[in-house]
Design a protein around this motif. Sequence first.
Motif, PDB file in Angstrom:
ATOM      1  N   MET A  32     -15.508  52.495  65.459  1.00  0.00           N
ATOM      2  CA  MET A  32     -14.388  52.760  66.601  1.00  0.00           C
ATOM      3  C   MET A  32     -14.353  51.448  67.270  1.00  0.00           C
ATOM      4  O   MET A  32     -13.137  51.072  67.542  1.00  0.00           O
ATOM      5  CB  MET A  32     -14.837  53.694  67.867  1.00  0.00           C
ATOM      6  N   GLY A  33     -15.302  50.902  67.572  1.00  0.00           N
ATOM      7  CA  GLY A  33     -15.265  49.473  68.430  1.00  0.00           C
ATOM      8  C   GLY A  33     -14.594  48.370  67.622  1.00  0.00           C
ATOM      9  O   GLY A  33     -14.134  47.278  68.176  1.00  0.00           O
ATOM     10  N   ILE A  34     -14.625  48.516  66.050  1.00  0.00           N
ATOM     11  CA  ILE A  34     -14.346  47.255  65.338  1.00  0.00           C
ATOM     12  C   ILE A  34     -13.132  47.499  64.761  1.00  0.00           C
ATOM     13  O   ILE A  34     -12.399  46.414  64.510  1.00  0.00           O
ATOM     14  CB  ILE A  34     -15.450  47.077  64.227  1.00  0.00           C
ATOM     15  N   CYS A  35     -12.825  48.711  64.550  1.00  0.00           N
ATOM     16  CA  CYS A  35     -11.620  48.577  63.619  1.00  0.00           C
ATOM     17  C   CYS A  35     -10.214  48.058  64.136  1.00  0.00           C
ATOM     18  O   CYS A  35      -9.368  47.577  63.549  1.00  0.00           O
ATOM     19  CB  CYS A  35     -11.329  50.243  63.327  1.00  0.00           C
ATOM     20  N   PHE A  36     -10.248  48.104  65.559  1.00  0.00           N
ATOM     21  CA  PHE A  36      -8.957  47.386  66.199  1.00  0.00           C
ATOM     22  C   PHE A  36      -8.844  45.891  66.174  1.00  0.00           C
ATOM     23  O   PHE A  36      -7.811  45.244  65.497  1.00  0.00           O
ATOM     24  CB  PHE A  36      -8.906  47.799  67.443  1.00  0.00           C
ATOM     25  N   PRO A  37     -10.107  45.219  66.499  1.00  0.00           N
ATOM     26  CA  PRO A  37     -10.166  43.811  66.102  1.00  0.00           C
ATOM     27  C   PRO A  37      -9.864  43.671  64.774  1.00  0.00           C
ATOM     28  O   PRO A  37      -9.480  42.505  64.380  1.00  0.00           O
ATOM     29  CB  PRO A  37     -11.556  43.370  66.704  1.00  0.00           C
ATOM     30  N   TYR A  38     -10.411  44.280  63.847  1.00  0.00           N
ATOM     31  CA  TYR A  38     -10.344  43.849  62.401  1.00  0.00           C
ATOM     32  C   TYR A  38      -9.098  44.028  61.921  1.00  0.00           C
ATOM     33  O   TYR A  38      -8.316  43.217  61.245  1.00  0.00           O
ATOM     34  CB  TYR A  38     -11.334  44.949  61.658  1.00  0.00           C
ATOM     35  N   LEU A  39      -8.287  45.097  62.426  1.00  0.00           N
ATOM     36  CA  LEU A  39      -6.862  45.209  62.020  1.00  0.00           C
ATOM     37  C   LEU A  39      -6.127  44.145  62.466  1.00  0.00           C
ATOM     38  O   LEU A  39      -5.118  43.521  61.803  1.00  0.00           O
ATOM     39  CB  LEU A  39      -6.344  46.580  62.283  1.00  0.00           C
ATOM     40  N   GLY A  40      -6.281  43.999  63.800  1.00  0.00           N
ATOM     41  CA  GLY A  40      -5.405  42.966  64.430  1.00  0.00           C
ATOM     42  C   GLY A  40      -5.460  41.663  64.126  1.00  0.00           C
ATOM     43  O   GLY A  40      -4.431  40.664  63.970  1.00  0.00           O
ATOM     44  N   GLU A  41      -6.559  41.115  63.645  1.00  0.00           N
ATOM     45  CA  GLU A  41      -6.889  39.764  63.168  1.00  0.00           C
ATOM     46  C   GLU A  41      -6.168  39.386  61.727  1.00  0.00           C
ATOM     47  O   GLU A  41      -5.926  38.113  61.468  1.00  0.00           O
ATOM     48  CB  GLU A  41      -8.416  39.480  63.089  1.00  0.00           C
ATOM     49  N   PHE A  42      -5.699  40.354  61.321  1.00  0.00           N
ATOM     50  CA  PHE A  42      -4.854  39.997  59.971  1.00  0.00           C
ATOM     51  C   PHE A  42      -3.287  40.151  60.341  1.00  0.00           C
ATOM     52  O   PHE A  42      -2.472  40.015  59.334  1.00  0.00           O
ATOM     53  CB  PHE A  42      -4.877  41.456  58.805  1.00  0.00           C
ATOM     54  N   GLN A  43      -2.920  40.349  61.674  1.00  0.00           N
ATOM     55  CA  GLN A  43      -1.416  40.686  61.928  1.00  0.00           C
ATOM     56  C   GLN A  43      -0.851  39.533  62.194  1.00  0.00           C
ATOM     57  O   GLN A  43      -1.365  38.825  63.336  1.00  0.00           O
ATOM     58  CB  GLN A  43      -1.332  41.915  62.640  1.00  0.00           C
ATOM     59  N   PRO A  44       0.406  39.064  61.726  1.00  0.00           N
ATOM     60  CA  PRO A  44       1.120  38.080  62.509  1.00  0.00           C
ATOM     61  C   PRO A  44       1.404  38.496  63.798  1.00  0.00           C
ATOM     62  O   PRO A  44       1.622  39.884  64.257  1.00  0.00           O
ATOM     63  CB  PRO A  44       2.597  37.922  61.658  1.00  0.00           C
ATOM     64  N   GLY A  45       1.728  37.470  64.886  1.00  0.00           N
ATOM     65  CA  GLY A  45       1.833  37.818  66.154  1.00  0.00           C
ATOM     66  C   GLY A  45       3.013  38.827  66.515  1.00  0.00           C
ATOM     67  O   GLY A  45       2.740  39.852  67.416  1.00  0.00           O
ATOM     68  N   LYS A  46       4.199  38.557  65.615  1.00  0.00           N
ATOM     69  CA  LYS A  46       5.260  39.466  66.187  1.00  0.00           C
ATOM     70  C   LYS A  46       5.104  40.942  65.621  1.00  0.00           C
ATOM     71  O   LYS A  46       5.751  41.871  65.968  1.00  0.00           O
ATOM     72  CB  LYS A  46       6.609  38.979  65.478  1.00  0.00           C
ATOM     73  N   TYR A  47       4.197  41.254  64.685  1.00  0.00           N
ATOM     74  CA  TYR A  47       3.875  42.682  64.353  1.00  0.00           C
ATOM     75  C   TYR A  47       2.659  43.173  64.938  1.00  0.00           C
ATOM     76  O   TYR A  47       2.402  44.561  65.082  1.00  0.00           O
ATOM     77  CB  TYR A  47       3.910  42.651  62.937  1.00  0.00           C
ATOM     78  N   ARG A  48       1.817  42.334  65.509  1.00  0.00           N
ATOM     79  CA  ARG A  48       0.279  42.788  65.954  1.00  0.00           C
ATOM     80  C   ARG A  48       0.092  44.011  66.678  1.00  0.00           C
ATOM     81  O   ARG A  48      -0.204  44.826  66.594  1.00  0.00           O
ATOM     82  CB  ARG A  48      -0.403  41.659  66.325  1.00  0.00           C
ATOM     83  N   GLU A  49       1.029  43.864  67.973  1.00  0.00           N
ATOM     84  CA  GLU A  49       0.846  44.891  68.881  1.00  0.00           C
ATOM     85  C   GLU A  49       1.426  46.310  68.549  1.00  0.00           C
ATOM     86  O   GLU A  49       0.830  47.314  68.771  1.00  0.00           O
ATOM     87  CB  GLU A  49       1.553  44.234  70.290  1.00  0.00           C
ATOM     88  N   THR A  50       2.645  46.205  67.528  1.00  0.00           N
ATOM     89  CA  THR A  50       3.185  47.511  67.122  1.00  0.00           C
ATOM     90  C   THR A  50       2.539  47.983  66.122  1.00  0.00           C
ATOM     91  O   THR A  50       2.095  49.319  66.329  1.00  0.00           O
ATOM     92  CB  THR A  50       4.591  47.267  66.589  1.00  0.00           C
ATOM     93  N   ILE A  51       1.701  47.458  65.137  1.00  0.00           N
ATOM     94  CA  ILE A  51       0.731  47.728  64.164  1.00  0.00           C
ATOM     95  C   ILE A  51      -0.464  48.438  64.964  1.00  0.00           C
ATOM     96  O   ILE A  51      -0.869  49.674  64.645  1.00  0.00           O
ATOM     97  CB  ILE A  51       0.427  46.744  63.394  1.00  0.00           C
ATOM     98  N   LEU A  52      -0.991  47.925  66.034  1.00  0.00           N
ATOM     99  CA  LEU A  52      -2.112  48.321  66.464  1.00  0.00           C
ATOM    100  C   LEU A  52      -1.649  49.561  67.315  1.00  0.00           C
ATOM    101  O   LEU A  52      -2.711  50.427  67.393  1.00  0.00           O
ATOM    102  CB  LEU A  52      -2.788  47.105  67.552  1.00  0.00           C
ATOM    103  N   CYS A  53      -0.653  49.826  67.882  1.00  0.00           N
ATOM    104  CA  CYS A  53      -0.075  50.912  68.616  1.00  0.00           C
ATOM    105  C   CYS A  53       0.037  52.064  67.522  1.00  0.00           C
ATOM    106  O   CYS A  53      -0.126  53.233  68.088  1.00  0.00           O
ATOM    107  CB  CYS A  53       1.051  50.829  69.406  1.00  0.00           C
ATOM    108  N   TRP A  54       0.591  51.917  66.378  1.00  0.00           N
ATOM    109  CA  TRP A  54       0.533  53.011  65.375  1.00  0.00           C
ATOM    110  C   TRP A  54      -0.992  53.626  65.076  1.00  0.00           C
ATOM    111  O   TRP A  54      -1.038  54.839  64.676  1.00  0.00           O
ATOM    112  CB  TRP A  54       1.212  52.545  64.127  1.00  0.00           C
ATOM    113  N   MET A  55      -1.888  52.991  65.533  1.00  0.00           N
ATOM    114  CA  MET A  55      -3.255  53.527  65.303  1.00  0.00           C
ATOM    115  C   MET A  55      -3.429  54.988  66.143  1.00  0.00           C
ATOM    116  O   MET A  55      -4.284  56.031  65.853  1.00  0.00           O
ATOM    117  CB  MET A  55      -4.282  52.676  65.767  1.00  0.00           C
TER     118      MET A  55
END
Length: 520
Positions: free
Chosen positions: A134-157
């Motif tokens: 649970m603690g790792i999946c958000f940083p792991y996913l976020g570190e692959f995302q370009p800045g303009k998509y990162r927050e939106t993609i993380l919020c889809w979680m």
Amino acid sequence: MGLDFTEGQGEDFERALESTGFGRFHFSLLAVCGLIYLNTAVGITIISFVLPSATCDFQMSSSDKGWLTAAPMFGMVIGSYFWGCLADTKGRKTVLIGALIMDGICGLLSSISQVYWLFMFLRFLNGFAITGAMGICFPYLGEFQPGKYRETILCWMELFWTMGVIVLPGIAWIIIPMEFEYVTDNFKFASWNLFVAACAIPSLLIGMWLIFFPESPKFLLECGEADAALDVLRDMYSSNYNDDGANFPVRSLREKVRTMSVVSQQSTRSIRSLRIRKPKELKLLLREIWEQTKALCKPPHLRYTVITCAIQFGLTTSYYTLMIWFPELFYRFEEFENFYPNKKATVCEVSSVVVPRNFTAGHGEFCGDPIADSVFLHTLIIGLACIPTSFWLPLCVHRLGAKFFLVFSLLVAGSVTIGLYFVNSTNSNLALSCIFEALTSLGISTVYCVMVDLFPTNLRVMAAALSLTFGRGGALVGNLLFGFLIDLNCVIPIVLFAAMLFGSGLLCLLLPNTGSGALD
């Protein structure tokens, strides 16, 4: 070498990441990380359906149930920082796989345990493992995302968490009422055991699927493995554009000047290559972890470390305690309405009437009737009620900002918690429960999204893990407190949890606006 410390040589990581495009790779990664988050929703709240069903087999009192629900939380308290330290030193992917496999194995073993203490110990290990994922999946996913998509993609979680909350009662409704039981002289395997086993299998399958995904390129670059990071970016480019990775336009990567780590000061090796089995390398690894921990507790990170830990404590304590006990509260309302048709009563009055009847009953009455279908239905409706907010968050986060969602969700959830004291029927309890689940789960996912931006790569998972430790510690205390007080004076826990949510909401005002810049 792909890493240039001279300013101007090589490509900036964020621009290189943007050059990989956005497509099939990112959607696949969102799918696997989303399933990990869905799986944690199932793993954390599974006990809420086991409690009524296993009461007869383990002869559990209310305090026994409180200890059982607290066991996974205690495992999370112990495991959060352990997995966070490993993820920031040995890699996100490796630790994620280890945590998922451990969770699956312990879940299967708990399904065949025959005594209360062994079942409780194995659920402790489940909590220990699942908190790592649970603690790792958000940083792991976020570190692959370009800045303009990162927050939106993380919020889809958040949508995947909602799916987990919906799937769990659905599985429970199918399996637990089954007239299935395998009994020998020393072994019993009933429908609720099958339910526990079924919920353990996805962890193993997701862990095996994750093997086919790469390590975080941002983490590899932080470890000084620029060539490996560049190879990951080439694979991302190839997957997104369906093109040969050799055509990736970036030829080398540049890293900003940063403070050297303990390992880099004493060796040219990557921190990932250190072996725990070798005493000297283990000592070096522990020194690195200690230095990173001290960095979290000193400026400039101290302020956000304290704020996020406090927010997690208040939010997580309230959320996990009440959500684990909601099926129990529905169960008590069902019993009360069967005993006293057409009579209204609050949660506290229901407990004071129903509990003594169970306490003075014989063995047959202690085991009670199977869980009513309405209990499964109510919990399923609570999950369905989260769907609107699960879409609202990713679709509007860029317009309203993550801070707005945090403050709004926590303040309104605090008001709803106070309202639980005034409910006088199953339906009114259900309505407030739906609002509470929708808002608090929204808040939890948003906290994880914000933390990806607040801390640098070498401290990101460790910071999330430290805040999770405080949150799980609060949930542990909350479960014990609720288990004892719900039968004695339920006003105190309701007021306490409401105050925690209000306090967490106000603390969110101190957080910065996130989601607009590159990751440090």
